[in-house]
Design an enzyme around this catalytic site. Structure first.
Site, PDB file in Angstrom:
ATOM      1  N   LYS A 162      26.315 -21.495 -17.386  1.00 51.30           N
ATOM      2  CA  LYS A 162      27.090 -20.282 -17.663  1.00 51.30           C
ATOM      3  C   LYS A 162      27.843 -20.444 -18.984  1.00 51.30           C
ATOM      4  CE  LYS A 162      27.429 -18.927 -12.871  1.00 51.30           C
ATOM      5  NZ  LYS A 162      28.082 -19.106 -11.576  1.00 51.30           N
ATOM      6  N   GLN A 218      33.714 -20.540  -9.055  1.00 52.05           N
ATOM      7  CA  GLN A 218      32.404 -20.931  -8.531  1.00 52.05           C
ATOM      8  C   GLN A 218      32.490 -21.206  -7.031  1.00 52.05           C
ATOM      9  OE1 GLN A 218      29.455 -21.116 -10.435  1.00 52.05           O
ATOM     10  NE2 GLN A 218      28.485 -21.422  -8.448  1.00 52.05           N
ATOM     11  N   ASP A 267      32.278 -11.348 -11.043  1.00 50.44           N
ATOM     12  CA  ASP A 267      31.332 -11.650  -9.962  1.00 50.44           C
ATOM     13  C   ASP A 267      31.201 -10.460  -9.007  1.00 50.44           C
ATOM     14  OD1 ASP A 267      29.715 -13.835  -9.734  1.00 50.44           O
ATOM     15  OD2 ASP A 267      31.216 -15.151  -8.824  1.00 50.44           O
TER      16      ASP A 267
END
Ligand code: NDP
Length: 293
Positions: free
Chosen positions: A54, A98, A121
């Protein structure tokens, strides 16, 4: 006739190039450099690889990237304090914690502590609610990638019968909402569904997000249907490790009109869509129109 292969790797490369151009325009015309902060708690090897990828791709498209690596015994309060700091930092437009986080941390509490405007997200209840009520929302990355690939393959999705196998908050439910917004007639199947093969046989578009290797067979697929396989499953075959999807690729590809391979289908879309969401978030926060991507 064998199915057309939907090349997610190539589509994601093109999308990243368009994001890079959009970032250059934002810098030049508005002095805006979108920035993404990624938080990793613990030492999960797969998560470390995702986070490194990422960060690399964020920098490649010209955005700012910050990685916050915290030890596995970090307290929930410390993590929430970091999220609060990032919420308040004007240079940060996207925040991603995460998953999974260690068991002593309440993941829902952490996800809902992220400012919804920076929730790239798309897991915050506000964004989930906005999506399901047809409002502008930051939406989970893998589902956005699935719908981009479906539209690139089929054009307008209006009126298609779409069957989504899987009802997780990460993939199944948001992809179903996105397909509904594209005017599909959507069926969501799950582990308690009766006659799954029969349900799938009615689909013009199948999205498989189950996590069961090669479960969907070719004789479940309507001839000419489009199959988007989200599954990523590691199996042993002929003494070697192999990645396979939730669809039995050979038998499905013999019947489908188009199909995503695993790897190289949906997988590469997820990070590209994270960057896409970060640009969208930065533009919304700054109050400028997002350049076309
Ligand atoms: P979850 O385990 O959270 O959800 C799986 C869903 O599949 C559940 O809704 C479950 O039903 C349903 N299911 C399980 N068994 C069956 C069955 N026999 N018949 C019908 N439905 C069934 O998984 P995720 O949604 O997180 O992920 C799904 C797959 O996608 C995984 O392989 C994962 O690795 C992959 N993935 C890939 C990503 C990417 O490409 N970047 C990102 C995210 C996920 P129920 O609700 O009834 O239990």
């Amino acid at each position: 006739m064998p199915a057309k292969l939907i090349d997610g790797k190539a589509y994601a490369e093109g999308l990243r190039a368009r994001i890079g151009a959009a970032v250059a325009t934002l810098k030049k015309e508005h002095g805006l450099t979108p920035g993404l902060a990624v938080v990793l708690v613990g030492e999960d090897p797969a998560s470390k690889v995702y986070v490194a990828n990422k960060a690399k791709q964020t920098v490649e498209v010209g955005m700012n990237s910050w990685e916050h690596k915290l030890p596995a015994d970090t307290s929930e309060a410390t993590l929430l304090a970091l999220v609060d700091k990032l919420n308040k930092d004007p240079a940060v437009h996207g925040i991603l914690v995460q998953m999974p986080v260690p068991k002593h941390i309440d993941s829902a509490k952490v996800l809902n502590a992220i400012d919804p405007a920076k929730d790239v997200d798309g897991f915050h209840v506000v964004n989930v609610g906005r999506l399901s009520t047809g409002q502008e929302a930051l939406t989970a990355c893998t589902p956005v990638g699935c719908v981009m690939l479906a539209k690139d393959t089929l054009g307008d999705l209006t009126g298609l019968n779409a069957v989504v196998i899987g009802r997780s908050n990460i993939v199944g439910k948001p992809v179903a909402q996105l397909l509904l917004a594209e005017n599909c007639t959507v069926t969501i199947a799950h582990s308690k569904s009766k006659d799954l093969p029969g349900i799938v046989r009615g689909a013009d578009l199948v999205i498989a997000a189950v996590g069961r290797p090669e479960m969907v067979k070719g004789d479940w697929i309507k001839p000419g249907a489009t199959v988007i396989d989200v599954g990523i499953n590691r199996i042993e075959r002929d003494g070697k490790g192999k990645l396979v999807g939730d669809c039995d690729f050979a038998s499905c590809a013999a019947v489908a009109g188009a199909i995503t391979p695993v790897p190289g289908g949906v997988g590469p879309m997820t990070i590209a869509c994270l960057l896409y969401n970060t640009v969208k978030a930065a533009c919304a926060i700054k109050g400028v129109k997002a350049p076309g991507m």
